[in-house]
Design a protein around this motif. Structure first.
Motif, PDB file in Angstrom:
ATOM      1  N   GLU A 144     104.633 -13.075  -3.447  1.00  0.00           N
ATOM      2  CA  GLU A 144     106.073 -12.855  -3.585  1.00  0.00           C
ATOM      3  C   GLU A 144     106.864 -13.752  -2.634  1.00  0.00           C
ATOM      4  O   GLU A 144     107.884 -14.337  -3.022  1.00  0.00           O
ATOM      5  N   VAL A 145     106.400 -13.885  -1.398  1.00  0.00           N
ATOM      6  CA  VAL A 145     107.080 -14.755  -0.444  1.00  0.00           C
ATOM      7  C   VAL A 145     107.089 -16.197  -0.952  1.00  0.00           C
ATOM      8  O   VAL A 145     108.122 -16.886  -0.909  1.00  0.00           O
ATOM      9  N   THR A 146     105.961 -16.660  -1.456  1.00  0.00           N
ATOM     10  CA  THR A 146     105.879 -18.024  -1.980  1.00  0.00           C
ATOM     11  C   THR A 146     106.814 -18.210  -3.169  1.00  0.00           C
ATOM     12  O   THR A 146     107.521 -19.223  -3.261  1.00  0.00           O
ATOM     13  N   ALA A 147     106.834 -17.244  -4.064  1.00  0.00           N
ATOM     14  CA  ALA A 147     107.666 -17.362  -5.266  1.00  0.00           C
ATOM     15  C   ALA A 147     109.150 -17.378  -4.930  1.00  0.00           C
ATOM     16  O   ALA A 147     109.912 -18.163  -5.514  1.00  0.00           O
ATOM     17  N   VAL A 148     109.581 -16.533  -4.004  1.00  0.00           N
ATOM     18  CA  VAL A 148     111.015 -16.471  -3.704  1.00  0.00           C
ATOM     19  C   VAL A 148     111.479 -17.700  -2.933  1.00  0.00           C
ATOM     20  O   VAL A 148     112.689 -17.993  -2.890  1.00  0.00           O
ATOM     21  N   ILE A 149     110.562 -18.426  -2.342  1.00  0.00           N
ATOM     22  CA  ILE A 149     110.916 -19.704  -1.714  1.00  0.00           C
ATOM     23  C   ILE A 149     110.862 -20.837  -2.735  1.00  0.00           C
ATOM     24  O   ILE A 149     111.759 -21.683  -2.799  1.00  0.00           O
ATOM     25  N   ALA A 150     109.814 -20.852  -3.550  1.00  0.00           N
ATOM     26  CA  ALA A 150     109.596 -21.980  -4.458  1.00  0.00           C
ATOM     27  C   ALA A 150     110.619 -22.050  -5.589  1.00  0.00           C
ATOM     28  O   ALA A 150     111.088 -23.140  -5.939  1.00  0.00           O
ATOM     29  N   TRP A 151     110.968 -20.911  -6.182  1.00  0.00           N
ATOM     30  CA  TRP A 151     111.833 -20.934  -7.360  1.00  0.00           C
ATOM     31  C   TRP A 151     113.221 -21.514  -7.064  1.00  0.00           C
ATOM     32  O   TRP A 151     113.683 -22.400  -7.802  1.00  0.00           O
TER      33      TRP A 151
ATOM     34  N   ALA B 111     115.156 -19.205   8.120  1.00  0.00           N
ATOM     35  CA  ALA B 111     115.234 -17.811   7.662  1.00  0.00           C
ATOM     36  C   ALA B 111     113.852 -17.164   7.546  1.00  0.00           C
ATOM     37  O   ALA B 111     113.714 -16.142   6.867  1.00  0.00           O
ATOM     38  N   TRP B 112     112.850 -17.732   8.207  1.00  0.00           N
ATOM     39  CA  TRP B 112     111.477 -17.302   7.978  1.00  0.00           C
ATOM     40  C   TRP B 112     111.249 -15.824   8.318  1.00  0.00           C
ATOM     41  O   TRP B 112     110.518 -15.123   7.602  1.00  0.00           O
ATOM     42  N   VAL B 113     111.862 -15.343   9.386  1.00  0.00           N
ATOM     43  CA  VAL B 113     111.641 -13.944   9.770  1.00  0.00           C
ATOM     44  C   VAL B 113     112.048 -13.019   8.628  1.00  0.00           C
ATOM     45  O   VAL B 113     111.310 -12.090   8.263  1.00  0.00           O
ATOM     46  N   ASN B 114     113.212 -13.264   8.037  1.00  0.00           N
ATOM     47  CA  ASN B 114     113.663 -12.437   6.921  1.00  0.00           C
ATOM     48  C   ASN B 114     112.847 -12.685   5.656  1.00  0.00           C
ATOM     49  O   ASN B 114     112.507 -11.743   4.925  1.00  0.00           O
ATOM     50  N   LEU B 115     112.540 -13.942   5.361  1.00  0.00           N
ATOM     51  CA  LEU B 115     111.772 -14.249   4.152  1.00  0.00           C
ATOM     52  C   LEU B 115     110.390 -13.612   4.205  1.00  0.00           C
ATOM     53  O   LEU B 115     109.898 -13.078   3.206  1.00  0.00           O
ATOM     54  N   GLN B 116     109.755 -13.699   5.364  1.00  0.00           N
ATOM     55  CA  GLN B 116     108.412 -13.125   5.505  1.00  0.00           C
ATOM     56  C   GLN B 116     108.423 -11.618   5.267  1.00  0.00           C
ATOM     57  O   GLN B 116     107.464 -11.050   4.740  1.00  0.00           O
ATOM     58  N   ALA B 117     109.544 -10.983   5.639  1.00  0.00           N
ATOM     59  CA  ALA B 117     109.690  -9.541   5.416  1.00  0.00           C
ATOM     60  C   ALA B 117     110.282  -9.234   4.043  1.00  0.00           C
ATOM     61  O   ALA B 117     110.532  -8.060   3.737  1.00  0.00           O
TER      62      ALA B 117
ATOM     63  N   GLY C 236     114.823 -17.638  -1.237  1.00  0.00           N
ATOM     64  CA  GLY C 236     115.106 -16.219  -1.418  1.00  0.00           C
ATOM     65  C   GLY C 236     116.150 -15.951  -2.475  1.00  0.00           C
ATOM     66  O   GLY C 236     116.242 -14.833  -2.982  1.00  0.00           O
ATOM     67  N   ARG C 237     116.956 -16.960  -2.862  1.00  0.00           N
ATOM     68  CA  ARG C 237     118.012 -16.747  -3.851  1.00  0.00           C
ATOM     69  C   ARG C 237     117.409 -16.818  -5.263  1.00  0.00           C
ATOM     70  O   ARG C 237     117.529 -17.821  -5.971  1.00  0.00           O
ATOM     71  N   ILE C 238     116.774 -15.756  -5.669  1.00  0.00           N
ATOM     72  CA  ILE C 238     116.111 -15.726  -6.974  1.00  0.00           C
ATOM     73  C   ILE C 238     116.975 -15.093  -8.051  1.00  0.00           C
ATOM     74  O   ILE C 238     116.531 -14.943  -9.194  1.00  0.00           O
ATOM     75  N   ASP C 239     118.209 -14.713  -7.707  1.00  0.00           N
ATOM     76  CA  ASP C 239     119.084 -14.173  -8.733  1.00  0.00           C
ATOM     77  C   ASP C 239     119.477 -15.284  -9.703  1.00  0.00           C
ATOM     78  O   ASP C 239     119.136 -16.448  -9.506  1.00  0.00           O
ATOM     79  N   HIS C 240     120.273 -14.971 -10.703  1.00  0.00           N
ATOM     80  CA  HIS C 240     120.441 -15.857 -11.851  1.00  0.00           C
ATOM     81  C   HIS C 240     121.449 -16.976 -11.672  1.00  0.00           C
ATOM     82  O   HIS C 240     121.516 -17.871 -12.502  1.00  0.00           O
TER      83      HIS C 240
ATOM     84  N   THR D 244     121.913  -8.875  -1.997  1.00  0.00           N
ATOM     85  CA  THR D 244     121.427  -7.635  -2.614  1.00  0.00           C
ATOM     86  C   THR D 244     120.871  -7.884  -4.015  1.00  0.00           C
ATOM     87  O   THR D 244     119.885  -7.262  -4.417  1.00  0.00           O
ATOM     88  N   ASP D 245     121.503  -8.794  -4.772  1.00  0.00           N
ATOM     89  CA  ASP D 245     121.002  -9.088  -6.119  1.00  0.00           C
ATOM     90  C   ASP D 245     119.608  -9.698  -6.083  1.00  0.00           C
ATOM     91  O   ASP D 245     118.801  -9.478  -6.996  1.00  0.00           O
ATOM     92  N   ASP D 246     119.317 -10.467  -5.053  1.00  0.00           N
ATOM     93  CA  ASP D 246     117.993 -11.086  -4.949  1.00  0.00           C
ATOM     94  C   ASP D 246     116.907 -10.034  -4.745  1.00  0.00           C
ATOM     95  O   ASP D 246     115.847 -10.095  -5.377  1.00  0.00           O
ATOM     96  N   VAL D 247     117.160  -9.069  -3.863  1.00  0.00           N
ATOM     97  CA  VAL D 247     116.119  -8.078  -3.595  1.00  0.00           C
ATOM     98  C   VAL D 247     115.919  -7.155  -4.797  1.00  0.00           C
ATOM     99  O   VAL D 247     114.790  -6.766  -5.111  1.00  0.00           O
ATOM    100  N   VAL D 248     117.009  -6.814  -5.484  1.00  0.00           N
ATOM    101  CA  VAL D 248     116.848  -5.953  -6.656  1.00  0.00           C
ATOM    102  C   VAL D 248     116.219  -6.739  -7.811  1.00  0.00           C
ATOM    103  O   VAL D 248     115.431  -6.190  -8.587  1.00  0.00           O
ATOM    104  N   ARG D 249     116.537  -8.031  -7.925  1.00  0.00           N
ATOM    105  CA  ARG D 249     115.845  -8.865  -8.916  1.00  0.00           C
ATOM    106  C   ARG D 249     114.343  -8.853  -8.650  1.00  0.00           C
ATOM    107  O   ARG D 249     113.532  -8.739  -9.583  1.00  0.00           O
ATOM    108  N   LEU D 250     113.955  -8.971  -7.395  1.00  0.00           N
ATOM    109  CA  LEU D 250     112.529  -8.925  -7.053  1.00  0.00           C
ATOM    110  C   LEU D 250     111.934  -7.584  -7.455  1.00  0.00           C
ATOM    111  O   LEU D 250     110.812  -7.527  -7.994  1.00  0.00           O
ATOM    112  N   GLN D 251     112.665  -6.492  -7.220  1.00  0.00           N
ATOM    113  CA  GLN D 251     112.146  -5.180  -7.606  1.00  0.00           C
ATOM    114  C   GLN D 251     112.038  -5.051  -9.118  1.00  0.00           C
ATOM    115  O   GLN D 251     111.079  -4.449  -9.630  1.00  0.00           O
ATOM    116  N   GLN D 252     113.003  -5.606  -9.857  1.00  0.00           N
ATOM    117  CA  GLN D 252     112.921  -5.587 -11.318  1.00  0.00           C
ATOM    118  C   GLN D 252     111.672  -6.329 -11.797  1.00  0.00           C
ATOM    119  O   GLN D 252     111.003  -5.891 -12.745  1.00  0.00           O
TER     120      GLN D 252
END
Length: 559
Positions: free
Chosen positions: A100-107, A29-35, A150-154, A41-49
């Protein structure tokens, strides 16, 4: 008590599997993760929060101010803590985007490793082969989807907390084990309500232990009550949001907290009565009224908890909420979805019944009770299948271990039944392929669309609901709608824009002060946006998606 070397081996196996699979998933999923186009949708809005918080928004303020003029989210700040800490620490070293890319992969990988380790501990507590249980859990669809990069939601954090509570229930009964259950249940409530039914059944099982006068059961109940009350008191002081008093029970609100506080003293009271009651009948005679009074008090203090989504507009409940995949009941879902979500859970349920019948073990009875609760949740909402899949793994590991002595054929069958990833593949093979979207119909949430929008002056965008989440996180624009039930008016206006008459669409655009309207596959947008008086196509993307805007002096652009 497990030896240190055994714990170390389990931890190493869990970490190794999480890292290997996490790396493979991230590469795919690197192309999407890098972008930073995250899986949900919950993951991207969590990142924005998280970004908004790090940029200075108050800790207790979870309002998304670029959504319909300011919409209070039903989330908690608790799941933001570790991803935010990773981003804050890594930004000076890597820059904000790479951090941000590192965090959304690592968590998610960290959570996955923790979940696998807890599965190993649960398997050992039940006397089955831990490495096999870990291997089964590593491919336990649909639960594994919660730990994808990328799944950083709860939801992933909730699974870890639930597994921790199950492990505490399986440990020898003690005050400490009960305290752990109470704290983990309270923390899970702070994050969200999805696992509360399973945790409630887990607590009821602890009470059943006490009724049967099992050794240490009173101490466990005492610890459970104290742990829950202490954690709930602390949580209110730390994580109460600015929307705390909203009359809803869709997250960590006053009503949800009051309901939990009303229930938490019941196990403590029963533990205090322990020395005064003799025999299971007397204990049941105390436990039943205590449970009824606690449940009645909770419902009286928190009536909204009977229907967490009761405040959703009926029209939106029919048009939108009923179409949210994981919110559907098992019977309402398409066959392929139902089999993919519930297949592993049902196989594990059968395995646990078999194990309990063979061993008559109290531990297997406890796990089986939690699995039945997860199945009951799944019948109402597919979200329950996440917990059901993970809780299935110890019994499936036991079945594989037993099959090793029965020959290669039975061993192969046991592994096939235990491979969660095979269920959706089999379901899709047995059902006709869904019709694909027409060529050139476009995607309102694509990276190309986000780039085109971000190049335009900041304004308010009318877009399909799911696209709104990606626009919030991927651009500087405001949106009218996103897939969050508290944003009822904005979501309804977007449906009126796309599905109503042209005059109604024009009224929505005027009322929202819209600067842009998108047309793509998700809704019949071109017929509405192109008909708005004084509007025209501003940008047309190669995939056919279109950005409409009030006509400007310059010519429309092709991308």
């Amino acid at each position: 008590m497990l030896s240190t070397s055994t714990l170390r081996r389990d931890a190493l196996l869990a970490l190794l599997l999480a890292l290997v699979l996490g790396a493979a998933w991230a590469w795919r999923a690197w192309v999407n993760l890098q972008a930073l186009r995250l899986p949900d949708t919950d993951d991207v809005v969590r990142l924005q929060q998280i970004r908004d918080w790090l940029a200075g928004q108050a800790f207790a303020d979870l309002t998304q101010y670029r959504l319909a003029g300011g919409s209070p989210m039903h989330w908690s700040r608790l799941p933001d803590l570790i991803p935010a800490a990773l981003i804050a620490m890594l930004t000076p070293l890597l820059g904000s985007h790479a951090a941000e890319v590192t965090a959304v992969i690592a968590w998610p990988v960290m959570l996955f490793a923790a979940a696998l380790l807890l599965v190993a501990r649960i398997a050992r507590a039940l006397g089955t082969h831990a490495p096999t249980a870990v291997a089964v859990a590593a491919i336990a669809y649909p639960a594994t989807t919660l730990f994808l990069p990328g799944r950083i939601d709860h939801h992933g954090a909730q699974m870890v907390l639930l597994l921790g509570a199950v492990l505490a229930l399986l440990r020898p009964a003690s005050t400490g084990a009960g305290f752990a259950i109470g704290v983990l249940a309270a923390v899970s409530l702070v994050i969200g309500l999805e696992t509360m039914p399973v945790l409630a059944v887990l607590g009821a099982f602890a009470i059943a232990e006490w009724v049967m006068d099992r050794r240490g059961a009173a101490a466990r109940l005492q610890g459970l009550g104290v742990g829950a009350l202490v954690a709930l008191a602390a949580a209110k002081g730390i994580f109460a949001t600015s929307a705390w008093d909203l009359p809803a029970c869709d997250g960590f609100t006053r009503q949800a907290w009051q309901g939990a506080v009303a229930v938490a003293p019941a196990p403590l009271l029963l533990a205090l009565l322990d020395q005064r009651l003799s025999g299971w009948r007397a204990r049941l005679g105390a436990a039943a009224p205590a449970a009824i009074v606690a449940a009645g008090a909770a419902l009286w203090l928190s009536p909204a908890c009977l229907r967490p989504y009761g405040g959703v507009d009926p029209v939106m409940a029919r048009l939108w909420l009923a179409e949210v995949g994981e919110a559907q009941s098992l019977f309402a879902a398409p066959f392929a979805t139902a089999l993919g979500y519930a297949g592993l859970m049902i196989a594990g349920l059968i395995g646990s019944i078999w194990q309990w019948r063979v061993t008559r073990s109290w531990g297997w009875a406890a796990l089986l009770t939690c699995q039945v609760a997860a199945l009951a949740v799944t019948l109402m909402s597919l979200r329950g299948a996440y917990a059901g899949a993970l809780l299935a793994t110890p019994a499936l590991a036991a079945a594989i271990t037993a099959a090793r002595e029965k020959g290669a054929l039975r061993l192969s069958a046991a592994w096939i039944a235990s491979a969660g990833m095979l269920y959706p593949l089999a379901a899709n093979a047995l059902t006709p392929a869904a019709a694909s979207a027409p060529q050139g119909s476009g995607d309102c949430g694509s990276t190309a669309m986000l780039a085109a929008l971000d190049a335009l002056p900041v304004g308010t965008v009318i877009a399909p609901i799911d696209a709104g989440a990606y626009i919030l996180a991927g651009t500087r624009h405001r949106v009218l709608a996103a897939p969050y039930h508290r944003n009822g008016q904005g979501n309804r206006e977007v449906y009126a824009f796309y599905l109503g008459e042209a005059a109604q669409a024009a009224a929505v655009a005027r009322h929202a002060g819209a600067d842009y309207a998108l047309a793509c596959a998700a809704m019949p947008g071109p017929a509405r946006a192109s008909a708005l008086p004084g509007w025209g196509a501003l940008v047309t993307l190669p995939d056919g998606a279109i950005i409409y805007a009030p006509r400007l002096s310059r010519e429309p652009a092709e991308r």
